[in-house]
Write a protein that holds these residues in place. Structure first.
Motif, PDB file in Angstrom:
ATOM      1  N   VAL A  52       0.855  -1.186   0.000  1.00 51.70           N
ATOM      2  CA  VAL A  52       0.000   0.000   0.000  1.00 51.70           C
ATOM      3  C   VAL A  52       0.891   1.235   0.000  1.00 51.70           C
ATOM      4  CG1 VAL A  52      -1.806   1.274   1.208  1.00 51.70           C
ATOM      5  CG2 VAL A  52      -1.817  -1.235   1.228  1.00 51.70           C
ATOM      6  N   PRO A  53       0.831   2.079  -1.045  1.00 52.73           N
ATOM      7  CA  PRO A  53       1.740   3.238  -1.126  1.00 52.73           C
ATOM      8  C   PRO A  53       1.510   4.289  -0.056  1.00 52.73           C
ATOM      9  CG  PRO A  53       0.820   2.717  -3.282  1.00 52.73           C
ATOM     10  CD  PRO A  53       0.055   1.915  -2.272  1.00 52.73           C
ATOM     11  N   GLY A  54       0.266   4.445   0.437  1.00 51.76           N
ATOM     12  CA  GLY A  54      -0.022   5.473   1.431  1.00 51.76           C
ATOM     13  C   GLY A  54      -0.525   6.750   0.791  1.00 51.76           C
ATOM     14  N   GLU A  55      -0.133   7.889   1.341  1.00 54.62           N
ATOM     15  CA  GLU A  55      -0.589   9.189   0.862  1.00 54.62           C
ATOM     16  C   GLU A  55      -0.219   9.391  -0.621  1.00 54.62           C
ATOM     17  OE1 GLU A  55      -1.841  12.604  -0.196  1.00 54.62           O
ATOM     18  OE2 GLU A  55      -2.410  11.874   1.792  1.00 54.62           O
ATOM     19  N   PRO A  56      -1.204   9.595  -1.490  1.00 55.97           N
ATOM     20  CA  PRO A  56      -0.910   9.688  -2.915  1.00 55.97           C
ATOM     21  C   PRO A  56      -0.106  10.916  -3.317  1.00 55.97           C
ATOM     22  CG  PRO A  56      -3.231  10.126  -2.500  1.00 55.97           C
ATOM     23  CD  PRO A  56      -2.656   9.620  -1.213  1.00 55.97           C
ATOM     24  N   ALA A  57      -0.138  11.979  -2.488  1.00 55.80           N
ATOM     25  CA  ALA A  57       0.620  13.189  -2.816  1.00 55.80           C
ATOM     26  C   ALA A  57       2.042  13.148  -2.280  1.00 55.80           C
ATOM     27  CB  ALA A  57      -0.098  14.417  -2.262  1.00 55.80           C
ATOM     28  N   GLY A  58       2.380  12.109  -1.507  1.00 54.76           N
ATOM     29  CA  GLY A  58       3.696  12.009  -0.910  1.00 54.76           C
ATOM     30  C   GLY A  58       4.647  11.171  -1.742  1.00 54.76           C
ATOM     31  N   ILE A  59       5.700  10.694  -1.092  1.00 56.39           N
ATOM     32  CA  ILE A  59       6.725   9.945  -1.804  1.00 56.39           C
ATOM     33  C   ILE A  59       6.392   8.466  -1.938  1.00 56.39           C
ATOM     34  CG2 ILE A  59       8.545  11.561  -1.171  1.00 56.39           C
ATOM     35  CD1 ILE A  59       9.457   9.558   0.977  1.00 56.39           C
ATOM     36  N   GLY A  60       5.315   7.997  -1.280  1.00 59.92           N
ATOM     37  CA  GLY A  60       4.984   6.576  -1.319  1.00 59.92           C
ATOM     38  C   GLY A  60       4.847   6.009  -2.719  1.00 59.92           C
ATOM     39  N   PRO A  61       4.076   6.642  -3.618  1.00 57.91           N
ATOM     40  CA  PRO A  61       3.937   6.082  -4.965  1.00 57.91           C
ATOM     41  C   PRO A  61       5.258   5.936  -5.707  1.00 57.91           C
ATOM     42  CG  PRO A  61       2.184   7.661  -4.545  1.00 57.91           C
ATOM     43  CD  PRO A  61       3.147   7.764  -3.386  1.00 57.91           C
ATOM     44  N   GLU A  62       6.138   6.934  -5.622  1.00 52.87           N
ATOM     45  CA  GLU A  62       7.395   6.822  -6.364  1.00 52.87           C
ATOM     46  C   GLU A  62       8.316   5.774  -5.745  1.00 52.87           C
ATOM     47  OE1 GLU A  62      10.203  10.474  -5.493  1.00 52.87           O
ATOM     48  OE2 GLU A  62       8.106  11.151  -5.496  1.00 52.87           O
ATOM     49  N   LEU A  63       8.228   5.589  -4.406  1.00 51.90           N
ATOM     50  CA  LEU A  63       9.016   4.518  -3.786  1.00 51.90           C
ATOM     51  C   LEU A  63       8.542   3.154  -4.273  1.00 51.90           C
ATOM     52  CD1 LEU A  63       9.377   5.760  -0.089  1.00 51.90           C
ATOM     53  CD2 LEU A  63      10.898   6.152  -2.040  1.00 51.90           C
ATOM     54  N   CYS A  64       7.227   3.015  -4.467  1.00 54.19           N
ATOM     55  CA  CYS A  64       6.689   1.750  -4.989  1.00 54.19           C
ATOM     56  C   CYS A  64       7.147   1.513  -6.429  1.00 54.19           C
ATOM     57  CB  CYS A  64       5.168   1.753  -4.908  1.00 54.19           C
ATOM     58  SG  CYS A  64       4.529   1.668  -3.213  1.00 54.19           S
ATOM     59  N   VAL A  65       7.236   2.575  -7.214  1.00 56.62           N
ATOM     60  CA  VAL A  65       7.748   2.443  -8.585  1.00 56.62           C
ATOM     61  C   VAL A  65       9.196   1.982  -8.559  1.00 56.62           C
ATOM     62  CG1 VAL A  65       8.317   3.700 -10.691  1.00 56.62           C
ATOM     63  CG2 VAL A  65       6.137   4.131  -9.544  1.00 56.62           C
ATOM     64  N   ARG A  66       9.997   2.558  -7.674  1.00 56.42           N
ATOM     65  CA  ARG A  66      11.391   2.108  -7.550  1.00 56.42           C
ATOM     66  C   ARG A  66      11.464   0.652  -7.092  1.00 56.42           C
ATOM     67  NH1 ARG A  66      15.018   5.955  -8.441  1.00 56.42           N
ATOM     68  NH2 ARG A  66      14.508   8.145  -8.044  1.00 56.42           N
ATOM     69  N   LEU A  67      10.580   0.281  -6.187  1.00 55.96           N
ATOM     70  CA  LEU A  67      10.549  -1.107  -5.722  1.00 55.96           C
ATOM     71  C   LEU A  67      10.246  -2.060  -6.868  1.00 55.96           C
ATOM     72  CD1 LEU A  67      10.494  -3.097  -3.253  1.00 55.96           C
ATOM     73  CD2 LEU A  67       8.039  -2.618  -3.109  1.00 55.96           C
ATOM     74  N   ALA A  68       9.350  -1.646  -7.749  1.00 55.13           N
ATOM     75  CA  ALA A  68       8.955  -2.511  -8.867  1.00 55.13           C
ATOM     76  C   ALA A  68      10.094  -2.770  -9.845  1.00 55.13           C
ATOM     77  CB  ALA A  68       7.768  -1.891  -9.608  1.00 55.13           C
ATOM     78  N   GLN A  69      11.150  -1.961  -9.795  1.00 57.48           N
ATOM     79  CA  GLN A  69      12.289  -2.171 -10.699  1.00 57.48           C
ATOM     80  C   GLN A  69      13.182  -3.314 -10.241  1.00 57.48           C
ATOM     81  OE1 GLN A  69      11.968  -0.067 -13.364  1.00 57.48           O
ATOM     82  NE2 GLN A  69      10.252   0.746 -12.142  1.00 57.48           N
ATOM     83  N   GLN A  70      13.009  -3.744  -8.977  1.00 58.45           N
ATOM     84  CA  GLN A  70      13.910  -4.734  -8.384  1.00 58.45           C
ATOM     85  C   GLN A  70      13.346  -6.148  -8.542  1.00 58.45           C
ATOM     86  OE1 GLN A  70      16.805  -3.488  -7.013  1.00 58.45           O
ATOM     87  NE2 GLN A  70      15.997  -1.511  -7.716  1.00 58.45           N
ATOM     88  N   PRO A  71      14.133  -7.082  -9.052  1.00 62.50           N
ATOM     89  CA  PRO A  71      13.663  -8.469  -9.097  1.00 62.50           C
ATOM     90  C   PRO A  71      13.523  -9.029  -7.690  1.00 62.50           C
ATOM     91  CG  PRO A  71      16.001  -8.365  -9.653  1.00 62.50           C
ATOM     92  CD  PRO A  71      15.519  -6.943  -9.551  1.00 62.50           C
ATOM     93  N   ARG A  72      12.492  -9.833  -7.455  1.00 65.76           N
ATOM     94  CA  ARG A  72      12.254 -10.376  -6.121  1.00 65.76           C
ATOM     95  C   ARG A  72      12.320 -11.898  -6.165  1.00 65.76           C
ATOM     96  NH1 ARG A  72      12.029  -6.363  -3.036  1.00 65.76           N
ATOM     97  NH2 ARG A  72      12.584  -7.902  -1.461  1.00 65.76           N
ATOM     98  N   THR A  73      13.078 -12.432  -5.229  1.00 66.17           N
ATOM     99  CA  THR A  73      13.153 -13.879  -5.087  1.00 66.17           C
ATOM    100  C   THR A  73      12.610 -14.333  -3.733  1.00 66.17           C
ATOM    101  OG1 THR A  73      15.417 -13.715  -4.224  1.00 66.17           O
ATOM    102  CG2 THR A  73      15.164 -14.011  -6.599  1.00 66.17           C
ATOM    103  N   ASP A  74      12.157 -13.364  -2.905  1.00 62.85           N
ATOM    104  CA  ASP A  74      11.698 -13.704  -1.566  1.00 62.85           C
ATOM    105  C   ASP A  74      10.187 -13.593  -1.397  1.00 62.85           C
ATOM    106  OD1 ASP A  74      11.666 -10.965  -1.867  1.00 62.85           O
ATOM    107  OD2 ASP A  74      12.531 -10.507   0.097  1.00 62.85           O
ATOM    108  N   CYS A  75       9.475 -12.967  -2.357  1.00 62.46           N
ATOM    109  CA  CYS A  75       8.034 -12.770  -2.215  1.00 62.46           C
ATOM    110  C   CYS A  75       7.450 -12.316  -3.542  1.00 62.46           C
ATOM    111  CB  CYS A  75       7.723 -11.722  -1.139  1.00 62.46           C
ATOM    112  SG  CYS A  75       8.280 -10.055  -1.572  1.00 62.46           S
TER     113      CYS A  75
END
Length: 328
Positions: A8-31
């Motif tokens: 859940v990104p949280g406040e849409p006007a804050g940094i949460g959405p862009e942090l989620c976009v950065r997270l999506a760039q990372q391959p995940r092997t744990d979840c």
């Protein structure tokens, strides 16, 4: 099968959405991740960052950098980074409760949350003190807030209270409950068979034998004696000003502080970027970032994603441990 985590990104006007976009760039092997979010806000954040983002169906498999599975929770109004809009408060809460509901039913194995803006939610007509309290009420469980980094874990007996209300909130019942929940989480979620917990006093110098306050004598020490007799390894009550010395932290697995600003400034100073916020006592693991919405940074592409990365890794690790316990 990998643990399935809600994001859940949280406040849409804050940094949460862009942090989620950065997270999506990372391959995940744990979840695997399923975002509960407004698609337009995520797309706007990706465009601002100049990063690829493909919002895919929740039944699809994320294969490429930028792939993110989404269960849409639309905002009432388009988000403008850096400027909160109370009309979107309901969508922020809805994303949290829908994600938590999916964890309660067993559809998902854990919850990772970004920063929310308390004032914006209250301005939207929703009484809100914090996500920890929201999730506790939603699950019908007593919980404990713990913040952790690689150096120290700090659990809180009271959370978001005015300072003048803290002494009355520290009762034998609330303290014992907080210690039992923390002890159980250290064993079950962190895999520490015999945890050692340092317990802070409420008053300066832990009350100085009653000369600076009697809460240690009347409340804290009797609870510690009872729980020690039940087998817990508890140290204290300790003066808060010396309890965080490195040589003392090396001998304990967690510190239980009486109130928010007693323990958390030390934790944040010791490693703010990698710190995470855990809600102990829920039927599922919940881990959040340990920072705010940073409206002044939103949309600029300079926000540090380290805490969100650490939150996902921590939640995945706890979900894996819990799954192993259930299978045993």
């Amino acid at each position: 099968m990998l643990p399935r985590l809600a994001l859940v990104p949280g406040e849409p006007a804050g940094i949460g959405p862009e942090l989620c976009v950065r997270l999506a760039q990372q391959p995940r092997t744990d979840c695997t991740l399923l975002a509960f979010a407004d698609p337009a806000t995520l797309i706007s954040a990706a465009a601002t960052l100049g990063l690829p983002l493909q919002l895919i169906h929740e039944d699809a498999v994320a294969k490429l950098p930028g792939d993110l599975r989404v269960r849409p929770v639309p905002n009432a109004s388009p988000a403008t980074f850096g400027h909160t809009d109370p009309r979107n408060a309901r969508a922020v809460i809805e994303a949290l409760t829908k994600a938590a509901g999916a964890c309660l039913t067993g559809e998902l194995d854990g919850l990772v949350t970004g920063p929310v803006h308390k004032a914006a939610i209250n301005a939207g007509g929703i009484a809100y003190t914090g996500t920890t309290e929201l999730l506790a009420e939603h699950a019908g469980r007593p919980v404990v807030m713990m913040l952790a980094n690689e150096i120290v874990r700090v659990a809180l007996v009271t959370t978001h209270l005015p300072l003048r209300e803290v002494p009355d909130a520290i009762t034998a019942t609330t303290l014992e409950e907080a210690l039992r929940i923390t002890h159980a989480a250290l064993r079950g979620d962190f895999g520490i068979p015999h945890p050692v917990i340092a317990v802070l006093g409420l008053n300066p110098h832990a009350g100085e034998a009653g000369h600076l306050g009697r809460e240690e004598i009347d409340v804290i020490e009797p609870v510690l004696r009872t729980l020690r007799a039940a087998g817990m390894d508890l140290v204290g009550p300790l003066p808060a000003d010396t309890a965080f010395l490195p040589q003392k932290l090396r001998s304990v697995d967690a510190v239980v502080a009486m109130y928010h600003d007693q323990g958390l400034p030390v934790l944040k100073y010791s490693g703010f970027e990698q710190a995470v916020n855990l809600t102990l006592g829920l039927p599922y693991p919940r881990v959040a970032v340990d920072h705010g919405t940073a409206l002044e940074l939103a949309g600029k592409g300079t926000a540090d994603p380290s805490s969100l990365f650490a939150a996902v890794a921590t939640c995945a690790r706890i979900a894996t441990i819990r799954r192993a316990h259930r299978a045993a």
